[in-house]
Write an enzyme that holds these catalytic residues in place. Structure first.
Site, short mmCIF file in Angstrom:
data_model
loop_
_atom_site.label_atom_id
_atom_site.label_comp_id
_atom_site.label_asym_id
_atom_site.label_seq_id
_atom_site.Cartn_x
_atom_site.Cartn_y
_atom_site.Cartn_z
N GLU A 93 7.24 -6.54 2.45
CA GLU A 93 5.80 -6.29 2.25
C GLU A 93 5.64 -5.22 1.17
O GLU A 93 6.04 -4.07 1.36
CB GLU A 93 5.19 -5.80 3.56
CG GLU A 93 3.74 -5.44 3.42
CD GLU A 93 3.12 -4.93 4.72
OE1 GLU A 93 3.77 -4.16 5.45
OE2 GLU A 93 1.96 -5.31 5.00
N GLY A 149 -0.07 -1.60 12.63
CA GLY A 149 0.67 -0.75 11.70
C GLY A 149 1.87 -1.48 11.15
O GLY A 149 1.88 -2.71 11.07
N SER A 150 2.91 -0.73 10.81
CA SER A 150 4.04 -1.31 10.09
C SER A 150 4.98 -2.06 11.03
O SER A 150 5.03 -1.81 12.24
CB SER A 150 4.78 -0.22 9.34
OG SER A 150 5.33 0.68 10.27
N GLU A 195 -0.09 -5.93 15.69
CA GLU A 195 -0.72 -6.45 14.47
C GLU A 195 0.00 -5.77 13.32
O GLU A 195 -0.28 -4.61 12.99
CB GLU A 195 -2.22 -6.09 14.45
CG GLU A 195 -3.02 -6.70 15.59
CD GLU A 195 -3.22 -8.20 15.44
OE1 GLU A 195 -2.95 -8.75 14.35
OE2 GLU A 195 -3.61 -8.84 16.42
N LEU A 196 0.95 -6.49 12.70
CA LEU A 196 1.85 -5.84 11.75
C LEU A 196 1.65 -6.36 10.33
O LEU A 196 0.63 -6.94 10.02
CB LEU A 196 3.29 -6.01 12.24
CG LEU A 196 3.51 -5.64 13.73
CD1 LEU A 196 4.95 -5.88 14.14
CD2 LEU A 196 3.11 -4.20 14.01
N CYS A 218 -2.89 -5.82 5.04
CA CYS A 218 -1.79 -6.60 5.62
C CYS A 218 -1.84 -8.05 5.16
O CYS A 218 -0.83 -8.74 5.20
CB CYS A 218 -1.85 -6.51 7.13
SG CYS A 218 -3.48 -6.82 7.77
P1 NAD Z 1 2.58 3.00 10.35
O1 NAD Z 1 3.38 2.07 11.17
O2 NAD Z 1 3.28 4.01 9.55
O3 NAD Z 1 1.56 3.80 11.28
C1 NAD Z 1 0.64 3.15 12.11
C2 NAD Z 1 0.26 4.06 13.24
O4 NAD Z 1 1.40 4.26 14.09
C3 NAD Z 1 -0.19 5.44 12.79
O5 NAD Z 1 -1.25 5.86 13.60
C4 NAD Z 1 1.07 6.27 13.04
O6 NAD Z 1 0.79 7.64 13.20
C5 NAD Z 1 1.59 5.64 14.30
N1 NAD Z 1 3.00 5.86 14.61
C6 NAD Z 1 4.01 6.07 13.75
N2 NAD Z 1 5.18 6.22 14.43
C7 NAD Z 1 4.89 6.08 15.73
C8 NAD Z 1 5.66 6.09 16.93
N3 NAD Z 1 6.97 6.29 16.91
N4 NAD Z 1 5.04 5.88 18.11
C9 NAD Z 1 3.72 5.64 18.15
N5 NAD Z 1 2.93 5.62 17.05
C10 NAD Z 1 3.51 5.83 15.86
O7 NAD Z 1 1.62 2.09 9.44
P2 NAD Z 1 0.59 2.56 8.31
O8 NAD Z 1 1.36 2.97 7.11
O9 NAD Z 1 -0.44 3.47 8.86
O10 NAD Z 1 -0.17 1.18 8.05
C11 NAD Z 1 0.31 0.23 7.16
C12 NAD Z 1 0.95 -0.93 7.89
O11 NAD Z 1 0.02 -1.48 8.82
C13 NAD Z 1 1.31 -2.06 6.95
O12 NAD Z 1 2.56 -2.59 7.31
C14 NAD Z 1 0.20 -3.09 7.22
O13 NAD Z 1 0.57 -4.41 6.91
C15 NAD Z 1 -0.04 -2.89 8.66
N6 NAD Z 1 -1.36 -3.40 9.03
C16 NAD Z 1 -1.47 -4.52 9.80
C17 NAD Z 1 -2.71 -5.05 10.12
C18 NAD Z 1 -2.88 -6.26 10.96
O14 NAD Z 1 -3.95 -6.43 11.52
N7 NAD Z 1 -1.88 -7.12 11.09
C19 NAD Z 1 -3.85 -4.41 9.65
C20 NAD Z 1 -3.71 -3.26 8.87
C21 NAD Z 1 -2.47 -2.76 8.59
#
Ligand code: NAD
Length: 476
Positions: A378, A226-227, A246-247, A284
């Site tokens: 990003e 995620g982010s 994996e960010l 990402c």
């Molecule tokens: P996000 O961080 O908003 O959410 C990711 C996940 O985390 C979701 O399931 C969300 O509900 C959960 N989450 C949010 N707050 C949390 C907390 N406090 N505790 C636990 N879980 C929590 O990201 P997004 O908008 O869903 O995805 C986009 C991001 O993911 C982008 O930054 C992208 O680059 C990254 N990404 C990385 C990869 C990789 O493999 N490196 C792949 C895909 C996406």
């Protein structure tokens, strides 16, 4: 509209507050419910209870289960693809690619599970250890909390679940609240496998509950995609846990002067345009920054603009659409404000630069100041900037200016430039002859710097989820 069950300890359940999943293009895609507190507790308790039994279970049985899931995704591929399109707004052509990748991810899991073994180390190279040997095996670190993002709602869930099952680690998977339906449909296929109760759960929960799961000592491994801010806040919250991150990133490409002819520059432009705009830039490893050698920069830029203008935007359910909406209007507004900010500080828009609702037009910029957010943060939107550089080394330095380091692409016909790129670029992978968006699901994948730590890619994730367990044999 389907009302999908969630999956607790391998069984279907309906429970708490309703969650209406609304795609950015066609509106409601389906509903489900957030898991109740009791079901969350049951998922964790059963995962904890089954951990030793699951780790010792037959590799053949786990491999067969993974193979079954792979086959069943393939059989229901179109249903999965249309669901991804409905919930994420991903163009159908790319949703189909994602589904095909998930078929492979589960198949690699099955193959790796069968190969997963131990080694024998002789200890009698030390005379004091005569008659001793060590059996080295990788033991699961324990039950895994998998947290997935919205942008690949099936294949990134597959990257959490397949390696965990392959090594015999129970997993509690939390899908993204914007796109939980693909993961819940996957649950239907996992339920057909007869894997033991507690070995897997797929639970939509609000982020506060996810935060509590992160803290739960019965889930000693957190595998997060995620982010950047959420990822590192999890790392800081549980310093004693094994956390894989994996960010995000701001993927870059360097184009050398030595493309080996017209065709090669055409290839670079076509790949850059496609994978800057792919999924409306919501990958990402999307191409965000292009540093082109001055000798080819003008020609390349014109070709990129031409390729971008060829892309079809519109209804993601139309198989001819290349670029669809962003995940929601807030995301499109953010991209708009970042581009406006860059333009206000000197950037030029070569094409695009307009927003309509959730859609942002594929946009090419040049003359972007290095500290503008479209360059140094990003973007996660369909925006690419193309800047001339005096040398490939200067291009590499620009790539490394970033606080992120996921993957980088280098287009060059000069082997020495390619080798140098591999030595100096601070990223998880250098892709020669293609964009940083290239990923094979079986290769190790992940970032350095703010882009994360640890690796996925089925085998790499299996190593990450496990630790050496040594058995010393005496008198052998
Ligand atoms: P996000 O961080 O908003 O959410 C990711 C996940 O985390 C979701 O399931 C969300 O509900 C959960 N989450 C949010 N707050 C949390 C907390 N406090 N505790 C636990 N879980 C929590 O990201 P997004 O908008 O869903 O995805 C986009 C991001 O993911 C982008 O930054 C992208 O680059 C990254 N990404 C990385 C990869 C990789 O493999 N490196 C792949 C895909 C996406």
């Amino acid at each position: 509209m389907p009302n999908a069950p969630y999956w607790v300890a391998g069984q279907a359940a309906h429970g708490g507050r309703e969650l209406v999943v609304t795609g950015p293009h066609a509106g409601p895609a389906g509903t489900t419910t957030f898991a109740t507190d009791a079901d969350v507790e049951r998922a964790v308790t059963t995962a904890d209870a089954v951990r030793h039994e699951f780790a010792a279970s037959s590799a053949a049985v786990r491999a067969d289960a993974l193979e079954h899931v792979s086959r069943r995704i393939a059989e229901r591929a179109e249903e999965f693809a249309r669901l991804i399109t409905a919930e994420a707004g991903k163009p159908l052509k790319w949703a189909r690619v994602e589904v095909a990748r998930a078929v492979s991810t589960f198949r690699w899991g099955a193959e790796e599970a069968r190969r997963w073994s131990g080694t024998l180390q002789r200890l009698d190279t030390d005379p004091a250890a005569t008659g001793r040997m060590a059996l080295l095996r990788r033991a699961p670190r324990g039950p895994v909390l998998g947290i997935a993002p919205f942008n690949f709602p099936l294949n990134l869930v597959a990257h959490k679940i397949a390696p965990a099952i392959a090594v015999g680690a129970p997993i509690v998977l939390k899908p993204a609240p914007k796109t939980p339906l693909s993961a819940l449909l996957l649950g239907e296929l996992l339920a057909e496998t007869g894997l033991p109760e507690g070995s897997w759960s797929v639970l939509p929960v609000p982020d506060e509950v996810a935060g509590q799961l992160v803290q739960d000592p019965r889930l000693p491994v957190v595998s997060f995609t995620g982010s950047v801010p959420v990822g590192w806040s999890i790392r800081d919250a549980v310093p004693r846990k094994h956390v894989t991150l994996e960010l995000g990133g701001n993927g870059a490409v360097v184009v050398g002067p030595d493309q080996g002819g017209e065709q090669s520059l055409a290839w670079a432009a076509q790949r850059i345009a496609t994978f800057a705009m792919y999924q409306a830039g919501q990958s990402c490893v999307s191409v965000q920054r292009v540093y082109a050698h001055r000798e080819v920069a003008e020609d390349l830029t014109a070709r990129i603009v031409q390729e971008v203008e060829k892309l079809r935007t519109g209804d993601p359910a139309d198989p001819a659409t290349d670029v669809g909406p962003l995940i929601d209007e807030a995301a499109a507004r953010r991209v708009e404000s970042w581009v406006d900010e860059a333009v206000a500080t000197g950037a030029r828009v070569l094409t695009g630069g307009e927003r309509t609702g959730c859609c942002y037009a594929p946009t090419v910029l040049t003359g972007v100041p290095a500290d503008a957010r479209v360059s140094c943060e990003e973007v996660f939107g369909p925006v690419v900037l193309v800047e001339p550089v005096d040398s490939t080394d200067q291009g590499f330095a620009r790539v490394n200016e970033s606080r992120f380091g996921l993957q980088a692409g280098v287009f060059t016909a000069d082997l020495q430039v390619a080798f140098r790129a591999a030595r100096v670029l601070e990223v998880g992978a250098v892709v020669i002859g293609d964009v940083p968006t290239y990923r094979a699901d079986q290769m190790p994948y992940g970032g350095v710097k703010d882009s994360g730590e640890g690796r996925e890619g089925v085998h790499a994730a299996m190593l990450d989820l496990t630790v050496d367990r040594v058995l010393v044999l005496t008198g052998i």
